[in-house]
Scaffold this active site. Structure first.
Site, PDB file in Angstrom:
ATOM      1  N   ASP A   1       0.849  -1.203   0.000  1.00 48.49           N
ATOM      2  CA  ASP A   1       0.000   0.000   0.000  1.00 48.49           C
ATOM      3  C   ASP A   1       0.885   1.254   0.000  1.00 48.49           C
ATOM      4  OD1 ASP A   1      -2.416   1.422   0.228  1.00 48.49           O
ATOM      5  OD2 ASP A   1      -2.332   1.429   2.426  1.00 48.49           O
ATOM      6  N   HIS A   2       0.579   2.199  -0.865  1.00 48.17           N
ATOM      7  CA  HIS A   2       1.305   3.487  -0.924  1.00 48.17           C
ATOM      8  C   HIS A   2       2.823   3.324  -0.965  1.00 48.17           C
ATOM      9  CE1 HIS A   2      -2.187   6.046  -0.557  1.00 48.17           C
ATOM     10  NE2 HIS A   2      -2.639   5.245   0.397  1.00 48.17           N
TER      11      HIS A   2
ATOM     12  N   ASP B   1       2.743   5.061  -5.511  1.00 52.36           N
ATOM     13  CA  ASP B   1       2.009   6.301  -5.271  1.00 52.36           C
ATOM     14  C   ASP B   1       2.917   7.486  -5.573  1.00 52.36           C
ATOM     15  OD1 ASP B   1       0.586   8.447  -4.512  1.00 52.36           O
ATOM     16  OD2 ASP B   1       0.205   7.797  -2.454  1.00 52.36           O
TER      17      ASP B   1
ATOM     18  N   ILE C   1      -9.544   0.130   3.405  1.00 52.74           N
ATOM     19  CA  ILE C   1     -10.057   0.424   4.743  1.00 52.74           C
ATOM     20  C   ILE C   1      -8.979   0.129   5.788  1.00 52.74           C
ATOM     21  CG2 ILE C   1     -11.800  -0.241   6.467  1.00 52.74           C
ATOM     22  CD1 ILE C   1     -13.558  -0.968   3.893  1.00 52.74           C
ATOM     23  N   ASP C   2      -8.579   1.140   6.492  1.00 54.55           N
ATOM     24  CA  ASP C   2      -7.586   0.981   7.554  1.00 54.55           C
ATOM     25  C   ASP C   2      -8.070   1.633   8.856  1.00 54.55           C
ATOM     26  OD1 ASP C   2      -5.333   0.625   9.061  1.00 54.55           O
ATOM     27  OD2 ASP C   2      -4.124   2.108   8.029  1.00 54.55           O
TER      28      ASP C   2
HETATM   29  P1  13P Z   1      -8.808   5.061   5.593  1.00 55.87           P
HETATM   30  O1  13P Z   1      -7.903   5.982   6.337  1.00 55.87           O
HETATM   31  O2  13P Z   1     -10.077   5.740   5.203  1.00 55.87           O
HETATM   32  O3  13P Z   1      -9.068   3.792   6.279  1.00 55.87           O
HETATM   33  O4  13P Z   1      -8.085   4.715   4.198  1.00 55.87           O
HETATM   34  C1  13P Z   1      -7.115   3.688   4.142  1.00 55.87           C
HETATM   35  C2  13P Z   1      -6.367   3.681   2.862  1.00 55.87           C
HETATM   36  O5  13P Z   1      -6.682   4.336   1.894  1.00 55.87           O
HETATM   37  C3  13P Z   1      -5.190   2.803   2.799  1.00 55.87           C
HETATM   38  O6  13P Z   1      -4.490   2.939   1.603  1.00 55.87           O
HETATM   39  O1  G3H Z   2      -3.317   5.202   3.571  1.00 51.25           O
HETATM   40  C1  G3H Z   2      -2.573   4.857   4.478  1.00 51.25           C
HETATM   41  C2  G3H Z   2      -2.928   3.694   5.298  1.00 51.25           C
HETATM   42  O2  G3H Z   2      -3.969   3.996   6.178  1.00 51.25           O
HETATM   43  C3  G3H Z   2      -1.710   3.133   5.971  1.00 51.25           C
HETATM   44  O3  G3H Z   2      -1.347   3.908   7.069  1.00 51.25           O
HETATM   45  O4  G3H Z   2       1.044   4.357   6.506  1.00 51.25           O
HETATM   46  O5  G3H Z   2       0.179   4.629   8.852  1.00 51.25           O
HETATM   47  O6  G3H Z   2       0.441   2.353   7.861  1.00 51.25           O
HETATM   48  P1  G3H Z   2       0.183   3.804   7.614  1.00 51.25           P
HETATM   49 ZN    ZN Z   3      -4.618   4.963   0.843  1.00 48.30          ZN
END
Ligand code: 13P
Ligand code: G3H
Ligand code: ZN
Length: 315
Positions: free
Chosen positions: A81-82, A103, A254-255
């Site tokens: 992710d990212h 990203d 969703i995080d």
């Molecule tokens: P939320 O902060 O809305 O859960 O988004 C998570 C997200 O986009 C992770 O990449």
């Molecule tokens: O979009 C980001 C996610 O919620 C991940 O959060 O970089 O703090 O692990 P994090």
């Molecule tokens: Zn994100």
């Protein structure tokens, strides 16, 4: 069973969205697998750069390998992710990830294309698929913070050009969501008009919605009643997920909502048990509550009950 994100997208496109859930530890992983199996849903596990360095990326990857062994019926993809370029190359080389996200949305357009294209070439050479991002969500991510005024919705014409020139496999679009627990200062609005224009230009192409936690008010109230201070937290209306799925959104991230479950369980537990110090007691409650939360989310996403259909496609 770990599968390619591409297959999951093929199964879901236009019908439902896959839940893409961030994990950081063993308790989240257990709840995640249990919730997805209870709801019979395929899913995507997301690991952020922060999660990879929270303890050690090898620890987290092995927690997932362990869960795969404990829950052999589960079907899921593993996604970075990212990522920045360095994290993407590391995950591509590891052979463990089904897909990576590059990203580079904070860079100017041509630079975003250049960086994304390099990652796509490296990933495709190893059979790994790539999510890219165009437009800017509001909120805070690991390496970028964007205010609500500076958030930029994805331009549909640019989206088509971007996908054609980079060769990416899915695209994260900015349509009014934002990261974190404080998404909107006013009332929430997803820009379905923009989403629909993007889909018209990219029919059949998987789109991704980041920043999609709902920040349930009941959860926020319980956290605050147990000593928290989350004032004005607001999120996305989960009843809109299915409408987004019809318009090509196949992955919904969703995080934050999962973090809220963790916070509520632990705050309430220690408020009710001031004498407590056994980490396993709230840990057990958290795993059960997290599983329940995942099940409910999958019902909103429409991924509940899709596991056996996906099994036919991947086996
Ligand atoms: P939320 O902060 O809305 O859960 O988004 C998570 C997200 O986009 C992770 O990449
Ligand atoms: O979009 C980001 C996610 O919620 C991940 O959060 O970089 O703090 O692990 P994090
Ligand atoms: Zn994100």
């Amino acid at each position: 069973m770990i599968v390619t994100t591409k297959k999951l997208f093929e199964a879901a496109y236009g019908k439902y969205a896959l839940g893409a859930y961030n994990i950081n530890n063993m308790e989240q992983t257990m709840g995640l697998f249990q919730g997805n199996l209870e709801s019979q849903a395929p899913f995507i596990i997301q690991i952020s750069k922060g999660a990879r360095s929270y303890t050690n990326k090898i620890m987290l990857e092995n927690v997932i390998r362990g869960a795969d062994e404990v829950f052999p019926e589960a079907i899921f993809a593993v996604h970075l992710d990212h990522g920045d370029e360095e994290a993407c190359y590391d995950c591509i080389a590891s052979g463990f990830y089904s897909s990576v996200m590059i990203d580079a949305s904070h860079l100017e357009y041509e630079k975003n294309i250049e960086v994304t294209k390099r990652v796509v070439e490296a990933a495709h050479a190893r059979g790994i698929v790539v999510e890219a991002e165009l437009g800017q969500l509001g909120g805070v991510e690991e390496h970028v913070s964007v205010s609500e005024e500076n958030a930029k919705l994805t331009n549909p014409d640019q989206a088509k050009d971007f996908v054609e020139r980079t060769g990416c496999d899915s695209l994260a679009v900015a349509i009014g969501t934002s990261h974190g627990a404080f998404k909107f200062s006013g009332s929430q609005s997803l820009h379905f008009d923009v989403l629909s224009e993007i889909q018209k230009r990219l029919p059949g192409f998987p789109l991704v919605m980041h920043g999609s936690s709902s920040v349930p008010q009941e959860e926020v109230e319980r956290i605050n009643a147990a000593g928290g201070k989350l004032l004005g937290a607001k999120g996305v209306d989960a009843t809109q997920f299915k409408q987004a799925a019809k318009l090509g959104v196949t992955k919904i991230n969703i995080d934050t909502d999962g973090r809220l479950v963790w916070t509520r369980v632990h705050r309430e537990y220690f408020l009710e048990h001031p004498e407590g110090f056994d980490l396993r007691a709230p840990g057990k409650i958290f795993m059960a509550e997290y599983a329940k939360f995942i099940h409910q989310k999958n019902d909103f996403l429409g991924s509940s009950g899709q596991l056996e259909e996906v099994r036919k496609l991947v086996s």
